[in-house]
Design a protein around this motif. Structure first.
Motif, PDB file in Angstrom:
ATOM      1  N   ARG A   7      -4.420   8.655  -5.598  1.00 53.82           N
ATOM      2  CA  ARG A   7      -3.642   7.415  -5.447  1.00 53.82           C
ATOM      3  C   ARG A   7      -4.047   6.594  -4.234  1.00 53.82           C
ATOM      4  O   ARG A   7      -4.166   5.367  -4.324  1.00 53.82           O
ATOM      5  CB  ARG A   7      -2.150   7.754  -5.378  1.00 53.82           C
ATOM      6  N   LEU A   8      -4.229   7.226  -3.080  1.00 47.21           N
ATOM      7  CA  LEU A   8      -4.535   6.458  -1.876  1.00 47.21           C
ATOM      8  C   LEU A   8      -5.858   5.700  -1.999  1.00 47.21           C
ATOM      9  O   LEU A   8      -5.900   4.486  -1.719  1.00 47.21           O
ATOM     10  CB  LEU A   8      -4.535   7.362  -0.645  1.00 47.21           C
TER      11      LEU A   8
ATOM     12  N   VAL B 290      -2.042  12.609  -4.105  1.00 46.10           N
ATOM     13  CA  VAL B 290      -1.827  11.489  -3.181  1.00 46.10           C
ATOM     14  C   VAL B 290      -3.117  11.109  -2.480  1.00 46.10           C
ATOM     15  O   VAL B 290      -3.516   9.928  -2.454  1.00 46.10           O
ATOM     16  CB  VAL B 290      -0.732  11.842  -2.147  1.00 46.10           C
ATOM     17  N   TRP B 291      -3.791  12.085  -1.889  1.00 44.15           N
ATOM     18  CA  TRP B 291      -4.922  11.798  -1.006  1.00 44.15           C
ATOM     19  C   TRP B 291      -6.221  11.479  -1.763  1.00 44.15           C
ATOM     20  O   TRP B 291      -6.991  10.611  -1.341  1.00 44.15           O
ATOM     21  CB  TRP B 291      -5.155  12.965  -0.057  1.00 44.15           C
TER      22      TRP B 291
ATOM     23  N   VAL C  39       0.846  -1.209   0.000  1.00 43.39           N
ATOM     24  CA  VAL C  39       0.000   0.000   0.000  1.00 43.39           C
ATOM     25  C   VAL C  39       0.872   1.247   0.000  1.00 43.39           C
ATOM     26  O   VAL C  39       0.637   2.197  -0.758  1.00 43.39           O
ATOM     27  CB  VAL C  39      -0.945  -0.017   1.220  1.00 43.39           C
TER      28      VAL C  39
ATOM     29  N   LEU D 215       5.105  11.906   1.194  1.00 48.21           N
ATOM     30  CA  LEU D 215       4.002  11.038   1.590  1.00 48.21           C
ATOM     31  C   LEU D 215       3.676  11.210   3.070  1.00 48.21           C
ATOM     32  O   LEU D 215       2.501  11.298   3.458  1.00 48.21           O
ATOM     33  CB  LEU D 215       4.378   9.586   1.293  1.00 48.21           C
TER      34      LEU D 215
ATOM     35  N   TRP E 223     -13.161   7.869  -2.690  1.00 51.14           N
ATOM     36  CA  TRP E 223     -13.332   7.477  -1.290  1.00 51.14           C
ATOM     37  C   TRP E 223     -14.688   6.839  -1.018  1.00 51.14           C
ATOM     38  O   TRP E 223     -14.806   5.969  -0.149  1.00 51.14           O
ATOM     39  CB  TRP E 223     -13.130   8.690  -0.388  1.00 51.14           C
TER      40      TRP E 223
ATOM     41  N   ARG F  69      -7.253   4.731  -4.662  1.00 50.27           N
ATOM     42  CA  ARG F  69      -7.059   3.725  -5.709  1.00 50.27           C
ATOM     43  C   ARG F  69      -6.349   2.499  -5.159  1.00 50.27           C
ATOM     44  O   ARG F  69      -6.758   1.356  -5.429  1.00 50.27           O
ATOM     45  CB  ARG F  69      -6.268   4.338  -6.864  1.00 50.27           C
ATOM     46  N   VAL F  70      -5.295   2.710  -4.390  1.00 49.15           N
ATOM     47  CA  VAL F  70      -4.543   1.587  -3.831  1.00 49.15           C
ATOM     48  C   VAL F  70      -5.391   0.824  -2.819  1.00 49.15           C
ATOM     49  O   VAL F  70      -5.405  -0.422  -2.805  1.00 49.15           O
ATOM     50  CB  VAL F  70      -3.238   2.094  -3.191  1.00 49.15           C
TER      51      VAL F  70
ATOM     52  N   VAL G  35       1.158   3.869  -3.345  1.00 49.81           N
ATOM     53  CA  VAL G  35       0.827   5.298  -3.326  1.00 49.81           C
ATOM     54  C   VAL G  35       1.955   6.118  -3.953  1.00 49.81           C
ATOM     55  O   VAL G  35       1.723   7.146  -4.586  1.00 49.81           O
ATOM     56  CB  VAL G  35       0.544   5.763  -1.886  1.00 49.81           C
ATOM     57  N   ARG G  36       3.170   5.667  -3.804  1.00 51.53           N
ATOM     58  CA  ARG G  36       4.320   6.394  -4.358  1.00 51.53           C
ATOM     59  C   ARG G  36       4.475   6.196  -5.857  1.00 51.53           C
ATOM     60  O   ARG G  36       4.937   7.083  -6.566  1.00 51.53           O
ATOM     61  CB  ARG G  36       5.612   5.946  -3.680  1.00 51.53           C
TER      62      ARG G  36
END
Length: 378
Positions: A105-106, A101-102, A62, A78, A238, A108-109, A66-67
């Protein structure tokens, strides 16, 4: 007579360590013997080590997921993003990086992890219920129903103002499962009939989808629908994560409570019934749970193949076939597998993104052949 929860475990061939009989075949070891106790300890240690490794791999996956992307994000950045949203006293990043990121990507992961776990668990359950090693979560025709529902909304505009494509896909998936149960209401939930009826229902909704696309969709709409049908994490938000985060634990807890029944069903209907398992009711509960889990997953990200087929077989090879142990291991392995597959889909052909379902098929075929070879079936 009600079944003793431990009875099936003792009967299951993989539940007892093996020993060699002098001049004869390999026989189950006596659990009370010293060699039997040592083998049991080694088996438990291996399972614990695999579970700990999978938990660590999921956490690392995870964070790494995200990276990974076309725009690299460092560990320091991050940490600052997480600190900002947790209310810590850290210097916030620019809004664009923070949103990347928030908001992108987050979720999604996390959605990849939840969907991967759901599909892997559904595949494990259906392989036991149908006694079919090739069963996967789409055996019940749910994915075809979801595709038809999404196409009805996107192409024909049916319920577009209230359902949206995700709602249409969920409605179509549940409709296809309802049709399956309707067709099986007189013949019963026999494993062979479940497989055959699921194939028929799936083909029906696949034909409806193709007919609608050919008759009404333009080139751009057809391309977008095709991309969705192949499975993609790009729409992850989300709200979808929240729905999956609620449905998955409930579904996993339900099937885990039926772990002993799943072990019994692996021996066949007659054996399960003789052990006091209510076969018809248990099968119905398990089918409903798997249908709901699969419906939510497909409605959210499309049909992603091979996760529910190869992951259960791989975990059986590592930890054995007892479902009380197999189910949590399979859920974690499915989550790790899909997180990394989605990360690869983002960067393999950047800046163009490959549907994750394409990569799961490309990776799944050789992995499945490897599993079959290790089991001596190929």
């Amino acid at each position: 007579m009600p079944v003793d929860p431990g009875a099936v475990d003792l009967l299951h061939p993989a539940a007892r360590p093996l020993r060699s009989a002098p001049g004869g075949p390999v026989l189950p070891a006596d659990p009370a013997s010293r060699s039997g106790r040592l083998a049991t300890v080694r088996s438990t240690t291996l399972r614990t080590a695999v579970l700990a490794a999978l938990l660590g791999a999921l956490a690392a996956s995870v964070a790494a997921g995200v990276r990974i992307g076309t725009a690299a994000v460092g560990w320091g950045e991050l940490a600052r993003v997480f600190g900002t949203h947790l209310g810590l006293d850290v210097e916030p990043l620019p809004p664009l990086v923070d949103s990347l990121v928030w908001d992108l990507r987050l979720p999604r992961v996390l959605l990849a992890a939840l969907v991967g776990a759901s599909l892997a668990v559904c595949g494990t359950v259906l392989q036991a219920v149908t006694r079919n090693a090739l069963a996967d979560p789409y055996l019940l025709g749910v994915s075809s129903g979801a595709s038809a529902g999404a196409v009805l909304v996107v192409v024909l505009g049916v319920g577009a103002g209230t359902l949206g494509s995700t709602g249409g896909a969920l409605a179509g998936a549940l409709l296809s499962f309802g049709l399956l149960l309707l067709l099986l209401r007189r013949t019963g939930l026999d494993s062979v009939r479940i497989v055959l009826t699921g194939v028929v229902v799936g083909q029906l909704f696949t034909a409806v989808t193709s007919l609608i696309l050919m008759a009404s969709a333009d080139a751009d709409t057809t391309r977008a629908i095709t991309h969705w049908l192949l499975g993609s994490m790009a729409p992850a938000r989300w709200d979808a994560v929240a729905v999956c985060a609620v449905v998955l634990p409930i579904g996993l807890a339900t099937v885990w409570m039926h772990a002993t029944a799943l072990d019994a069903l692996a021996f066949g209907t007659d054996t399960a019934a003789s052990l006091g398992i209510a076969v018809a009711r248990t099968r119905l509960v398990l089918l409903v749970v798997t249908a709901v889990l699969t419906s939510v997953a497909v409605a959210t990200v499309g049909a992603i193949g091979f996760v529910g087929l190869i992951v259960p077989h791989g975990m059986r090879f590592l930890v054995g076939p007892l479902h009380r142990v197999l189910l949590p291991h399979t859920a974690l392995a499915g989550a790790v597998f899909l997180v990394w597959t989605d990360a690869l889909a983002r960067v393999a052909f950047a800046p163009r993104e490959v549907p994750v379902g394409v990569l799961t098929a490309l990776l799944g075929v050789p992995l499945f052949l490897l599993v079959l070879r290790r089991r001596g079936e190929l």
